[in-house]
Design a protein around this motif. Structure first.
Motif, PDB file in Angstrom:
ATOM      1  N   ASP A 173       0.873  -1.160   0.000  1.00 22.24           N
ATOM      2  CA  ASP A 173       0.000   0.000   0.000  1.00 22.24           C
ATOM      3  C   ASP A 173       0.917   1.217   0.000  1.00 22.24           C
ATOM      4  O   ASP A 173       1.531   1.539   1.008  1.00 22.24           O
ATOM      5  CB  ASP A 173      -0.887  -0.023   1.250  1.00 22.24           C
ATOM      6  CG  ASP A 173      -1.815   1.169   1.320  1.00 22.24           C
ATOM      7  OD1 ASP A 173      -1.975   1.877   0.307  1.00 22.24           O
ATOM      8  OD2 ASP A 173      -2.370   1.412   2.412  1.00 22.24           O
ATOM      9  N   CYS A 174       1.023   1.866  -1.161  1.00 19.92           N
ATOM     10  CA  CYS A 174       1.928   3.009  -1.310  1.00 19.92           C
ATOM     11  C   CYS A 174       1.136   4.298  -1.134  1.00 19.92           C
ATOM     12  O   CYS A 174       0.438   4.738  -2.043  1.00 19.92           O
ATOM     13  CB  CYS A 174       2.608   2.960  -2.677  1.00 19.92           C
ATOM     14  SG  CYS A 174       3.774   4.307  -2.930  1.00 19.92           S
ATOM     15  N   LYS A 175       1.261   4.878   0.042  1.00 18.39           N
ATOM     16  CA  LYS A 175       0.517   6.097   0.367  1.00 18.39           C
ATOM     17  C   LYS A 175       0.940   7.270  -0.523  1.00 18.39           C
ATOM     18  O   LYS A 175       0.109   8.071  -0.926  1.00 18.39           O
ATOM     19  CB  LYS A 175       0.731   6.467   1.838  1.00 18.39           C
ATOM     20  CG  LYS A 175       0.463   5.337   2.809  1.00 18.39           C
ATOM     21  CD  LYS A 175      -0.932   5.361   3.335  1.00 18.39           C
ATOM     22  CE  LYS A 175      -1.099   4.382   4.475  1.00 18.39           C
ATOM     23  NZ  LYS A 175      -1.817   3.198   4.137  1.00 18.39           N
ATOM     24  N   GLN A 176       2.250   7.361  -0.843  1.00 15.92           N
ATOM     25  CA  GLN A 176       2.741   8.467  -1.665  1.00 15.92           C
ATOM     26  C   GLN A 176       2.094   8.488  -3.045  1.00 15.92           C
ATOM     27  O   GLN A 176       1.866   9.550  -3.617  1.00 15.92           O
ATOM     28  CB  GLN A 176       4.269   8.401  -1.852  1.00 15.92           C
ATOM     29  CG  GLN A 176       5.059   8.449  -0.574  1.00 15.92           C
ATOM     30  CD  GLN A 176       5.407   7.054  -0.063  1.00 15.92           C
ATOM     31  OE1 GLN A 176       4.564   6.172  -0.022  1.00 15.92           O
ATOM     32  NE2 GLN A 176       6.644   6.864   0.355  1.00 15.92           N
ATOM     33  N   LEU A 177       1.837   7.305  -3.612  1.00 15.17           N
ATOM     34  CA  LEU A 177       1.243   7.215  -4.945  1.00 15.17           C
ATOM     35  C   LEU A 177      -0.257   6.946  -4.888  1.00 15.17           C
ATOM     36  O   LEU A 177      -0.905   6.885  -5.928  1.00 15.17           O
ATOM     37  CB  LEU A 177       1.918   6.100  -5.751  1.00 15.17           C
ATOM     38  CG  LEU A 177       3.424   6.247  -5.968  1.00 15.17           C
ATOM     39  CD1 LEU A 177       3.979   5.026  -6.683  1.00 15.17           C
ATOM     40  CD2 LEU A 177       3.732   7.524  -6.738  1.00 15.17           C
TER      41      LEU A 177
END
Length: 174
Positions: free
Chosen positions: A63-67
């Motif tokens: 889970d990539c919060k930045q993207l």
């Protein structure tokens, strides 16, 4: 009435499997090429996602919060390790680690096509506790921990699995 009850039970079982055991993932992009191809459909395991079960070179979804997206990458660094890439060689805590999963002909082709000396630019990073460092297998075309930073273990959504489609790509992922 019995048919409705059976339908509800089947639906709940499917939800349980896909929420707790298996994660379907469609590969988006070429960052894991040639291991995974854009558009590949895979089922990945949601089991054993703690720091003791995640191993170096596991393929994981995050889970990539930045993207604001789910990404798929390969674990290179584990909690507390110092990762160094120098002259296309991986060193973990000062010890050389061979990356057998990398496709040598792909690397040679990429270096020639882009007229570059190194497939993985030199860098050094220390991985925090309860974190992992991930890279795409297609290093020159991957947005990964080099730019996004390390990921917390709790951001791992799934690991390993099997590519199901297209059928000519069907294989297990380690």
């Amino acid at each position: 009435m019995m048919a409705i009850l059976e339908f509800i039970v089947v639906c709940l079982a499917i939800v349980f499997v896909f929420k707790g055991i298996i994660m379907p993932i469609k590969v988006d992009g070429s960052s894991m090429y040639p291991t995974l191809h854009d558009g590949d459909l895979a089922f990945m395991s949601r089991l054993d996602l703690n720091s003791k079960q995640i191993k170096r070179f596991d393929i994981v979804t995050l889970d990539c919060k930045q993207l604001d997206n789910v990404i798929i990458k390969r674990v290179i660094g584990l909690p507390g390790e110092k990762i160094v890439y120098k002259n296309d060689c991986l060193y973990v805590n000062g010890k050389y680690i061979k990356e057998n999963y990398l496709n040598k002909s792909h690397i040679k082709d990429v270096k020639s096509r882009y007229n570059i000396s190194y497939f993985t630019d030199d860098f050094e990073i220390s991985v925090g506790e309860n974190e992992i460092f991930v890279l795409g297998d297609n290093r020159v075309n991957s947005l990964d921990s080099r730019e996004l930073g390390c990921f917390k273990i709790e951001n791992v959504l799934s690991k390993k699995g099997i590519i199901l489609f297209p059928f000519n790509h069907m294989k297990g992922m380690n």
